[in-house]
Design a protein around this motif. Structure first.
Motif, PDB file in Angstrom:
ATOM      1  N   LYS A 304       0.805  -1.226   0.000  1.00 22.74           N
ATOM      2  CA  LYS A 304       0.000   0.000   0.000  1.00 22.74           C
ATOM      3  C   LYS A 304       0.834   1.270   0.000  1.00 22.74           C
ATOM      4  CE  LYS A 304      -3.875  -2.215   2.383  1.00 22.74           C
ATOM      5  NZ  LYS A 304      -4.792  -2.161   3.560  1.00 22.74           N
ATOM      6  N   GLY A 305       2.125   1.163  -0.129  1.00 23.59           N
ATOM      7  CA  GLY A 305       2.987   2.338  -0.164  1.00 23.59           C
ATOM      8  C   GLY A 305       3.473   2.809   1.181  1.00 23.59           C
ATOM      9  N   ASN A 366       0.208  -5.317   9.903  1.00 17.94           N
ATOM     10  CA  ASN A 366      -0.277  -6.445   9.132  1.00 17.94           C
ATOM     11  C   ASN A 366       0.523  -6.550   7.840  1.00 17.94           C
ATOM     12  OD1 ASN A 366      -2.335  -6.961  11.026  1.00 17.94           O
ATOM     13  ND2 ASN A 366      -3.668  -5.453  10.043  1.00 17.94           N
ATOM     14  N   ILE A 367       0.972  -7.742   7.528  1.00 18.14           N
ATOM     15  CA  ILE A 367       1.794  -7.959   6.343  1.00 18.14           C
ATOM     16  C   ILE A 367       1.271  -9.180   5.602  1.00 18.14           C
ATOM     17  CG2 ILE A 367       3.877  -6.928   7.323  1.00 18.14           C
ATOM     18  CD1 ILE A 367       4.825  -9.725   7.966  1.00 18.14           C
ATOM     19  N   TYR A 368       1.815  -9.432   4.441  1.00 18.62           N
ATOM     20  CA  TYR A 368       1.472 -10.621   3.667  1.00 18.62           C
ATOM     21  C   TYR A 368       2.752 -11.230   3.126  1.00 18.62           C
ATOM     22  CZ  TYR A 368      -0.255 -13.665  -0.039  1.00 18.62           C
ATOM     23  OH  TYR A 368      -0.492 -14.740  -0.841  1.00 18.62           O
ATOM     24  N   ILE A 369       3.086 -12.411   3.643  1.00 12.53           N
ATOM     25  CA  ILE A 369       4.268 -13.132   3.177  1.00 12.53           C
ATOM     26  C   ILE A 369       3.796 -14.519   2.740  1.00 12.53           C
ATOM     27  CG2 ILE A 369       6.565 -13.982   3.755  1.00 12.53           C
ATOM     28  CD1 ILE A 369       6.698 -11.919   5.957  1.00 12.53           C
ATOM     29  N   PRO A 370       3.798 -14.808   1.444  1.00  8.13           N
ATOM     30  CA  PRO A 370       3.318 -16.125   0.978  1.00  8.13           C
ATOM     31  C   PRO A 370       4.264 -17.240   1.415  1.00  8.13           C
ATOM     32  CG  PRO A 370       4.282 -14.900  -0.827  1.00  8.13           C
ATOM     33  CD  PRO A 370       4.236 -13.960   0.340  1.00  8.13           C
ATOM     34  N   ASN A 371       3.716 -18.435   1.507  1.00  9.03           N
ATOM     35  CA  ASN A 371       4.512 -19.592   1.921  1.00  9.03           C
ATOM     36  C   ASN A 371       5.148 -20.253   0.689  1.00  9.03           C
ATOM     37  OD1 ASN A 371       2.009 -20.322   0.961  1.00  9.03           O
ATOM     38  ND2 ASN A 371       1.814 -22.152   2.249  1.00  9.03           N
TER      39      ASN A 371
END
Length: 423
Positions: A304-305, A366-371
């Motif tokens: 989101k910058g 909150n973050i998003y780290i794929p497996n």
């Protein structure tokens, strides 16, 4: 950029022995349109001194610390710098003596670029200080008005001299005739004159022309020999002067900015933002004696910058003072590290938190780290001995690293720490 709710732009932090420099700095910055807060002037009588200091720091966007031998020994300076560091307020050290920060001050100021005014004339560097403060605040300085100097008084014309009248002029006396000789002598008869001798004329033929007469060549004496060497010396000196003029004014030199970090660096040059990739370089051409003042930064952005972790800033203030190209390295000091996370768990990571009990150091988002087993950069953080890391995935499974026992810092430049997330 200015933070909403801020009452002051700049908090001036100094030891009591440096109060004179701090007051002069405050007067100069406020003349540029930057609102300042200084304890010796702004604390009201009867109010809680410590609470007034804390409120003023939290109400400011930049803390300028006057760094000297007295500041090294001042507990108040150390506490004020620590409070600004805790509240993520920009810190700009202004060094007025050739000293290094001691003990805890070194810990808080090691990652910031200093402005040096150690030549004994701090006021000569206030202009550079104001421009750096304005850059941190994201605003332009107030233009200074130049007072017009009154022109020189018109001189009155001198009185004209009175013209001489004819009667005032001295008339020359006529020459008197010679007095007659009292003795009269008998006249002497003149001798007969001989006829004039006429030289024979030479007949010039039509095809014969007179030859031009060449002037005599003076012999080479001692004076002409010295003048020759004088002109040669002057000509040689002129060539040397032209060489130095070309070197100092017209010849350009290259500053090579080297990105030694693991992320891209953004640097402003001549009004344009340049991007230097990790491990890359950028050549900036400038004339000799050119004074370059700018800043560079590096950081990690989320989808989101927003900035993850801390933003690393370099304040660049250098002069092209040599007649050759030179390199300007940019690197991260040992007080920071880049966090990298590798997700080898069955679910995606959706939350991360970084905490340390030392001066309330906290980051959570909150973050998003794929497996997918790949490494992802999560931002820059301080190398604290009691740093805690908490990571949670979509299955509400989490892993923690408490009190930095799983963290190892190699104490090198541009270091990073990799966390394998797996359960």
């Amino acid at each position: 950029m200015d933070t909403p709710g801020k009452k002051h732009d700049i908090f001036i932090c100094s030891a009591k022995e440096d109060n004179g420099i701090a007051l002069a700095m405050c007067k100069f910055l406020e003349a540029q349109g930057l609102a300042c807060w200084i304890a010796s002037r702004d604390i009201q009588a009867g109010k809680d001194y410590a609470r007034s200091i804390i409120d003023a720091i939290q109400s400011s966007s930049v803390l300028v610390v006057v760094l000297s031998e007295h500041a090294n020994l001042s507990n108040h300076v150390r506490i004020e710098v620590e409070r600004a560091f805790t509240h993520n307020i920009n810190i700009l050290p202004f060094r007025v003596q050739d000293v290094q920060p001691q003990q805890s001050l070194e810990y808080f100021l090691s990652s910031y670029h200093w402005l040096d005014a150690i030549d004994g004339k701090p006021a000569d560097h206030f202009d550079v200080l104001s421009r750096n403060c304005a850059a941190l605040l994201g605003r332009e300085l107030k233009p200074t008005r130049q007072k017009s100097k009154p022109g020189p008084a018109l001189e009155k014309p001198a009185d004209r001299a009175e013209e001489l009248k004819p009667e005032d002029m001295v008339q020359p006396k006529p020459a008197e005739p010679p007095a007659p000789n009292p003795k009269e002598e008998a006249p002497v008869e003149p001798l007969p004159l001989a006829p004039p001798v006429v030289p024979p004329q030479r007949i010039i033929k039509k095809d014969e022309y007179p030859r031009p007469i060449k002037p005599p060549v003076p012999p080479i004496g001692k004076k002409s020999f010295n003048k020759t060497w004088l002109w040669l010396a002057l000509g040689f000196a002129g060539l040397i002067a032209l060489f130095f003029l070309y070197k100092s004014v017209f010849q350009k030199h290259t500053i090579t900015f080297k990105n030694n970090t693991l992320t891209a660096i953004f640097i402003e040059l001549d009004g344009d933002m340049k991007t230097i990739p990790s491990g890359g370089t950028f050549d900036y051409t400038a004339k000799n004696k050119y004074h370059l003042q700018t800043q560079a930064s590096t950081y990690i952005l989320n989808s989101k910058g927003g900035i993850l972790g801390q933003k690393i800033i370099w304040h660049i203030d250098t002069v092209v003072g040599s007649w050759k190209n030179f390199s300007y390295p940019l690197y991260i000091g040992p007080n920071f590290f880049l966090l990298r996370v590798v997700n080898n768990s069955p679910a995606n990571i959706n939350y991360m938190k970084m905490t340390a009990s030392e001066f309330n150091y906290t980051f959570d988002y909150n973050i998003y780290i794929p497996n997918d087993g790949r490494s992802y950069d999560m931002g820059y953080f301080r190398t604290l001995s009691d740093l805690n890391v908490y990571i949670r995935d979509a299955n509400n499974k989490y892993l923690t690293w408490d009190n930095g026992k799983n963290l190892t810092y190699p104490n090198l430049y541009n270091q990073y720490v990799s966390f394998p997330y797996k359960y």
